[in-house]
Scaffold this motif. Sequence first.
Motif, PDB file in Angstrom:
ATOM      1  N   ILE A 274       6.409 -55.488 -16.097  1.00 54.49           N
ATOM      2  CA  ILE A 274       6.558 -54.326 -16.964  1.00 54.49           C
ATOM      3  C   ILE A 274       5.478 -54.409 -18.037  1.00 54.49           C
ATOM      4  O   ILE A 274       5.158 -55.499 -18.525  1.00 54.49           O
ATOM      5  N   SER A 275       4.897 -53.282 -18.372  1.00 53.66           N
ATOM      6  CA  SER A 275       3.846 -53.263 -19.381  1.00 53.66           C
ATOM      7  C   SER A 275       3.978 -52.029 -20.254  1.00 53.66           C
ATOM      8  O   SER A 275       4.524 -51.002 -19.824  1.00 53.66           O
ATOM      9  N   THR A 276       3.476 -52.122 -21.460  1.00 56.22           N
ATOM     10  CA  THR A 276       3.471 -50.997 -22.388  1.00 56.22           C
ATOM     11  C   THR A 276       2.191 -51.067 -23.203  1.00 56.22           C
ATOM     12  O   THR A 276       1.698 -52.169 -23.505  1.00 56.22           O
ATOM     13  N   SER A 277       1.641 -49.924 -23.542  1.00 52.97           N
ATOM     14  CA  SER A 277       0.362 -49.922 -24.254  1.00 52.97           C
ATOM     15  C   SER A 277       0.179 -48.629 -25.034  1.00 52.97           C
ATOM     16  O   SER A 277       0.797 -47.602 -24.735  1.00 52.97           O
ATOM     17  N   ILE A 278      -0.682 -48.702 -26.026  1.00 51.71           N
ATOM     18  CA  ILE A 278      -1.137 -47.529 -26.783  1.00 51.71           C
ATOM     19  C   ILE A 278      -2.636 -47.416 -26.563  1.00 51.71           C
ATOM     20  O   ILE A 278      -3.384 -48.379 -26.723  1.00 51.71           O
ATOM     21  N   ASN A 279      -3.092 -46.212 -26.170  1.00 52.71           N
ATOM     22  CA  ASN A 279      -4.472 -46.036 -25.746  1.00 52.71           C
ATOM     23  C   ASN A 279      -5.129 -44.868 -26.466  1.00 52.71           C
ATOM     24  O   ASN A 279      -4.467 -43.873 -26.803  1.00 52.71           O
ATOM     25  N   TYR A 280      -6.431 -45.003 -26.669  1.00 51.37           N
ATOM     26  CA  TYR A 280      -7.237 -43.939 -27.265  1.00 51.37           C
ATOM     27  C   TYR A 280      -8.186 -43.407 -26.214  1.00 51.37           C
ATOM     28  O   TYR A 280      -8.930 -44.166 -25.580  1.00 51.37           O
ATOM     29  N   VAL A 281      -8.185 -42.087 -25.991  1.00 47.75           N
ATOM     30  CA  VAL A 281      -8.999 -41.449 -24.976  1.00 47.75           C
ATOM     31  C   VAL A 281     -10.036 -40.546 -25.629  1.00 47.75           C
ATOM     32  O   VAL A 281      -9.700 -39.739 -26.503  1.00 47.75           O
ATOM     33  N   PHE A 282     -11.291 -40.703 -25.211  1.00 51.89           N
ATOM     34  CA  PHE A 282     -12.345 -39.820 -25.720  1.00 51.89           C
ATOM     35  C   PHE A 282     -13.426 -39.609 -24.684  1.00 51.89           C
ATOM     36  O   PHE A 282     -13.384 -40.216 -23.602  1.00 51.89           O
TER      37      PHE A 282
END
Length: 282
Positions: A274-282
């Motif tokens: 199981i994994s969780t993440s916060i990501n920035y897309v540009f």
Amino acid sequence: MEVNMLYSPITKLSLVAIVLVAFSSFTHSADIAHTLRANTQDNNDPDNFIEIGLGASLGIGSSLIDEKAKGLGLFINLSSSYNWNGFFIDLGSETAEPLVIGYNLHNSDKWSFDLVLGTTEGGVSEDTDDRFIGIMKRQSSTMVGARLTGYFGKNILQVSLKRDVRGISDGTVATALLGRNWQYRNWNFHGLIGLNISDSKFNDYYLGVSEEESVVTGIESYDGKASIHFSSSVGVTYPLSENWIYRADISVSSNFGQNDSTLFEKRRNFDSGISTSINYVF
């Protein structure tokens, strides 16, 4: 592409990924997981993007160097895609191939056909663990082949066939992937299942132990055999803002026919995580 921040059992578990190095989830210009997270209904024009994120993962499964083969780790996620006049370069994006370069030969509303070239991760070496001192270092393979992707509403089907052209493993792999997403308000859920078939040459190069290596290392000799690998995952994506995205995934995959290798310190029939993440897309 995940860059581990902490050396942990998760890092050790990642070494088992050598048996999955040809399991690519890329469609033309954007991988299946990215397409499903973006809630794409059909084969739209490809997106150019760069995504960077920080996350945590917890997993359990087979391991080459850890007797417990379970643990918690942090990672940095980096993925991107660039497309120009049918040519594309994909990096990371939740695929076992760190880099894929290709050309789209056919692109319609429902079907996409690509020629692809990808590199695999390497395998075990003397630097992996002390028990592998005397083992031949496994190099990365260059896999070339074809990939067909079909779009049926919210369902995406993809099949591919690739072969090592550098003569490293001389192996051939075939994959089939089926994905779908479901939208609930701002929450985008997606599921992905797949089959990966690796021939005996591919598995023998990365997981086999020759008689000479057995004498030096004390590890029992082993001849790799053809295998069928099953994988599945479910996940959710939630937009925190225009550029920030929250993501969580749960995955289960099989190791039948692969963890018979004597290289494994801990053998399990299934891997789960199981994994969780916060990501920035540009």
